[in-house]
Design a protein around this motif. Sequence first.
Motif, mmCIF file in Angstrom:
data_model
loop_
_atom_site.group_PDB
_atom_site.id
_atom_site.type_symbol
_atom_site.label_atom_id
_atom_site.label_comp_id
_atom_site.label_asym_id
_atom_site.label_seq_id
_atom_site.Cartn_x
_atom_site.Cartn_y
_atom_site.Cartn_z
ATOM 1 N N MET A 1 1.932 0.079 -2.682
ATOM 2 C CA MET A 1 2.198 -0.690 -3.844
ATOM 3 C C MET A 1 2.889 0.158 -4.884
ATOM 4 O O MET A 1 3.737 -0.357 -5.619
ATOM 5 C CB MET A 1 0.852 -1.196 -4.354
ATOM 6 C CG MET A 1 0.883 -2.309 -5.292
ATOM 7 S SD MET A 1 1.325 -3.794 -4.476
ATOM 8 C CE MET A 1 1.084 -4.874 -5.665
ATOM 9 N N GLY A 2 2.578 1.373 -4.945
ATOM 10 C CA GLY A 2 3.166 2.265 -5.917
ATOM 11 C C GLY A 2 4.642 2.465 -5.679
ATOM 12 O O GLY A 2 5.420 2.649 -6.613
ATOM 13 N N LEU A 3 5.018 2.443 -4.391
ATOM 14 C CA LEU A 3 6.426 2.639 -4.063
ATOM 15 C C LEU A 3 7.250 1.430 -4.527
ATOM 16 O O LEU A 3 8.328 1.584 -5.086
ATOM 17 C CB LEU A 3 6.577 2.835 -2.545
ATOM 18 C CG LEU A 3 8.000 3.064 -2.062
ATOM 19 C CD1 LEU A 3 8.579 4.340 -2.649
ATOM 20 C CD2 LEU A 3 8.026 3.125 -0.551
ATOM 21 N N ILE A 4 6.730 0.233 -4.289
ATOM 22 C CA ILE A 4 7.449 -0.973 -4.691
ATOM 23 C C ILE A 4 7.564 -1.029 -6.213
ATOM 24 O O ILE A 4 8.625 -1.339 -6.760
ATOM 25 C CB ILE A 4 6.751 -2.238 -4.142
ATOM 26 C CG1 ILE A 4 6.842 -2.251 -2.619
ATOM 27 C CG2 ILE A 4 7.355 -3.505 -4.734
ATOM 28 C CD1 ILE A 4 6.112 -3.392 -1.986
ATOM 29 N N SER A 5 6.486 -0.746 -6.910
ATOM 30 C CA SER A 5 6.566 -0.780 -8.373
ATOM 31 C C SER A 5 7.479 0.298 -8.896
ATOM 32 O O SER A 5 8.162 0.115 -9.909
ATOM 33 C CB SER A 5 5.173 -0.675 -8.985
ATOM 34 O OG SER A 5 4.623 0.577 -8.715
ATOM 35 N N GLY A 6 7.570 1.423 -8.207
ATOM 36 C CA GLY A 6 8.489 2.485 -8.634
ATOM 37 C C GLY A 6 9.939 2.062 -8.473
ATOM 38 O O GLY A 6 10.790 2.337 -9.324
ATOM 39 N N VAL A 7 10.237 1.398 -7.336
ATOM 40 C CA VAL A 7 11.604 0.926 -7.110
ATOM 41 C C VAL A 7 11.949 -0.166 -8.124
ATOM 42 O O VAL A 7 13.050 -0.182 -8.700
ATOM 43 C CB VAL A 7 11.758 0.406 -5.660
ATOM 44 C CG1 VAL A 7 13.100 -0.291 -5.474
ATOM 45 C CG2 VAL A 7 11.636 1.545 -4.673
ATOM 46 N N LEU A 8 10.996 -1.089 -8.358
ATOM 47 C CA LEU A 8 11.248 -2.143 -9.343
ATOM 48 C C LEU A 8 11.398 -1.555 -10.744
ATOM 49 O O LEU A 8 12.228 -2.031 -11.533
ATOM 50 C CB LEU A 8 10.137 -3.178 -9.307
ATOM 51 C CG LEU A 8 10.100 -4.078 -8.059
ATOM 52 C CD1 LEU A 8 8.884 -4.986 -8.112
ATOM 53 C CD2 LEU A 8 11.366 -4.884 -7.932
ATOM 54 N N ALA A 9 10.613 -0.555 -11.062
ATOM 55 C CA ALA A 9 10.736 0.084 -12.373
ATOM 56 C C ALA A 9 12.072 0.788 -12.490
ATOM 57 O O ALA A 9 12.684 0.820 -13.570
ATOM 58 C CB ALA A 9 9.588 1.058 -12.600
ATOM 59 N N LEU A 10 12.569 1.355 -11.377
ATOM 60 C CA LEU A 10 13.868 2.014 -11.402
ATOM 61 C C LEU A 10 14.978 0.983 -11.637
ATOM 62 O O LEU A 10 15.900 1.222 -12.420
ATOM 63 C CB LEU A 10 14.101 2.759 -10.080
ATOM 64 C CG LEU A 10 15.490 3.414 -9.931
ATOM 65 C CD1 LEU A 10 15.633 4.569 -10.922
ATOM 66 C CD2 LEU A 10 15.669 3.913 -8.514
ATOM 67 N N LEU A 11 14.868 -0.189 -10.946
ATOM 68 C CA LEU A 11 15.909 -1.210 -11.093
ATOM 69 C C LEU A 11 15.802 -1.963 -12.420
ATOM 70 O O LEU A 11 16.802 -2.257 -13.065
ATOM 71 C CB LEU A 11 15.829 -2.200 -9.929
ATOM 72 C CG LEU A 11 16.229 -1.666 -8.555
ATOM 73 C CD1 LEU A 11 15.992 -2.725 -7.486
ATOM 74 C CD2 LEU A 11 17.660 -1.215 -8.524
ATOM 75 N N PHE A 12 14.585 -2.351 -12.794
ATOM 76 C CA PHE A 12 14.409 -3.204 -13.965
ATOM 77 C C PHE A 12 13.655 -2.555 -15.103
ATOM 78 O O PHE A 12 13.453 -3.187 -16.123
ATOM 79 C CB PHE A 12 13.646 -4.482 -13.557
ATOM 80 C CG PHE A 12 14.332 -5.253 -12.455
ATOM 81 C CD1 PHE A 12 15.506 -5.925 -12.685
ATOM 82 C CD2 PHE A 12 13.777 -5.276 -11.178
ATOM 83 C CE1 PHE A 12 16.116 -6.629 -11.659
ATOM 84 C CE2 PHE A 12 14.395 -5.978 -10.159
ATOM 85 C CZ PHE A 12 15.564 -6.657 -10.393
ATOM 86 N N GLY A 13 13.242 -1.358 -14.963
ATOM 87 C CA GLY A 13 12.384 -0.719 -15.957
ATOM 88 C C GLY A 13 13.168 -0.107 -17.092
ATOM 89 O O GLY A 13 14.388 -0.044 -17.103
ATOM 90 N N GLY A 14 12.422 0.359 -18.068
ATOM 91 C CA GLY A 14 13.012 1.064 -19.211
ATOM 92 C C GLY A 14 13.847 0.162 -20.087
ATOM 93 O O GLY A 14 14.746 0.658 -20.777
ATOM 94 N N GLY A 15 13.597 -1.138 -20.043
ATOM 95 C CA GLY A 15 14.347 -2.062 -20.900
ATOM 96 C C GLY A 15 15.733 -2.349 -20.373
ATOM 97 O O GLY A 15 16.546 -2.966 -21.053
ATOM 98 N N ARG A 16 16.005 -1.870 -19.150
ATOM 99 C CA ARG A 16 17.332 -2.097 -18.578
ATOM 100 C C ARG A 16 17.198 -2.958 -17.339
ATOM 101 O O ARG A 16 16.163 -2.987 -16.688
ATOM 102 C CB ARG A 16 17.964 -0.766 -18.187
ATOM 103 C CG ARG A 16 18.227 0.124 -19.387
ATOM 104 C CD ARG A 16 18.831 1.453 -18.993
ATOM 105 N NE ARG A 16 20.064 1.270 -18.252
ATOM 106 C CZ ARG A 16 20.415 2.015 -17.202
ATOM 107 N NH1 ARG A 16 19.634 2.981 -16.796
ATOM 108 N NH2 ARG A 16 21.530 1.796 -16.561
ATOM 109 N N ASN A 17 18.269 -3.615 -16.987
ATOM 110 C CA ASN A 17 18.319 -4.408 -15.769
ATOM 111 C C ASN A 17 19.553 -3.944 -15.005
ATOM 112 O O ASN A 17 20.673 -4.354 -15.277
ATOM 113 C CB ASN A 17 18.398 -5.889 -16.099
ATOM 114 C CG ASN A 17 18.263 -6.776 -14.877
ATOM 115 O OD1 ASN A 17 18.496 -6.327 -13.764
ATOM 116 N ND2 ASN A 17 17.877 -8.013 -15.095
ATOM 117 N N ALA A 18 19.340 -3.093 -14.024
ATOM 118 C CA ALA A 18 20.446 -2.479 -13.286
ATOM 119 C C ALA A 18 21.221 -3.521 -12.487
ATOM 120 O O ALA A 18 22.449 -3.433 -12.361
ATOM 121 C CB ALA A 18 19.913 -1.384 -12.364
ATOM 122 N N VAL A 19 20.510 -4.509 -11.938
ATOM 123 C CA VAL A 19 21.196 -5.541 -11.158
ATOM 124 C C VAL A 19 22.129 -6.339 -12.065
ATOM 125 O O VAL A 19 23.298 -6.582 -11.743
ATOM 126 C CB VAL A 19 20.159 -6.468 -10.476
ATOM 127 C CG1 VAL A 19 20.855 -7.622 -9.780
ATOM 128 C CG2 VAL A 19 19.311 -5.686 -9.504
#
Length: 192
Positions: A1-19
């Motif tokens: 679960m930590g891996l999925i949340s890390g990937v999601l945080a990388l894509l959508f985290g930090g107030g940014r939406n990479a997609v």
Amino acid sequence: MGLISGVLALLFGGGRNAVRETVEIYRENAESRAERATELQSQAMTQFGREFVVPQKGLFDRVMDGVNRLPRPALALGTLGLFVAAMVDPLWFAERMQGIALVPEPLWWLLGVIVSFYFGARHQSKMQDFQRDIGAAMQRLPTVMGNIETVRVMRSDSPGVADPGPDANLIQNASRPDANPALTDWRKLRGL
């Protein structure tokens, strides 16, 4: 679960939406486009509104604007008035038109210049033809004067204007009905 949340945080985290940021490289954001179009239209309408603001005019400017608006309606209504006058009192109208035939040529030229400058360009050949017609009318001056006298004699308030005189044939022909061959044939068929 930590891996999925890390990937999601990388894509959508930090107030940014990479997609979203990646897609906006290839396709314009419709909401942002609508906001820009609204802002552009608002600025354009504001600018157009400033162009049509009329500065406060003084009394002289308002009077001159009113005077400049008078000639066209006056000429149009005056022309219609001439038609009405011709129908109401033809003899009065005929006398006035005979008088217009006597206007000198230089005055017609002056009127032509004023009207052409006010209403726009005029064709010179048409104006010269008109002046030739006026010149021909001036040559008919004796006829015009005779016509005015004839018109004045025909006024309805002149005594004896409808009197046919000693012409007995005219009186008899006016009181006798015309022959009608069709009516005569119809009466024969009916036995009348």
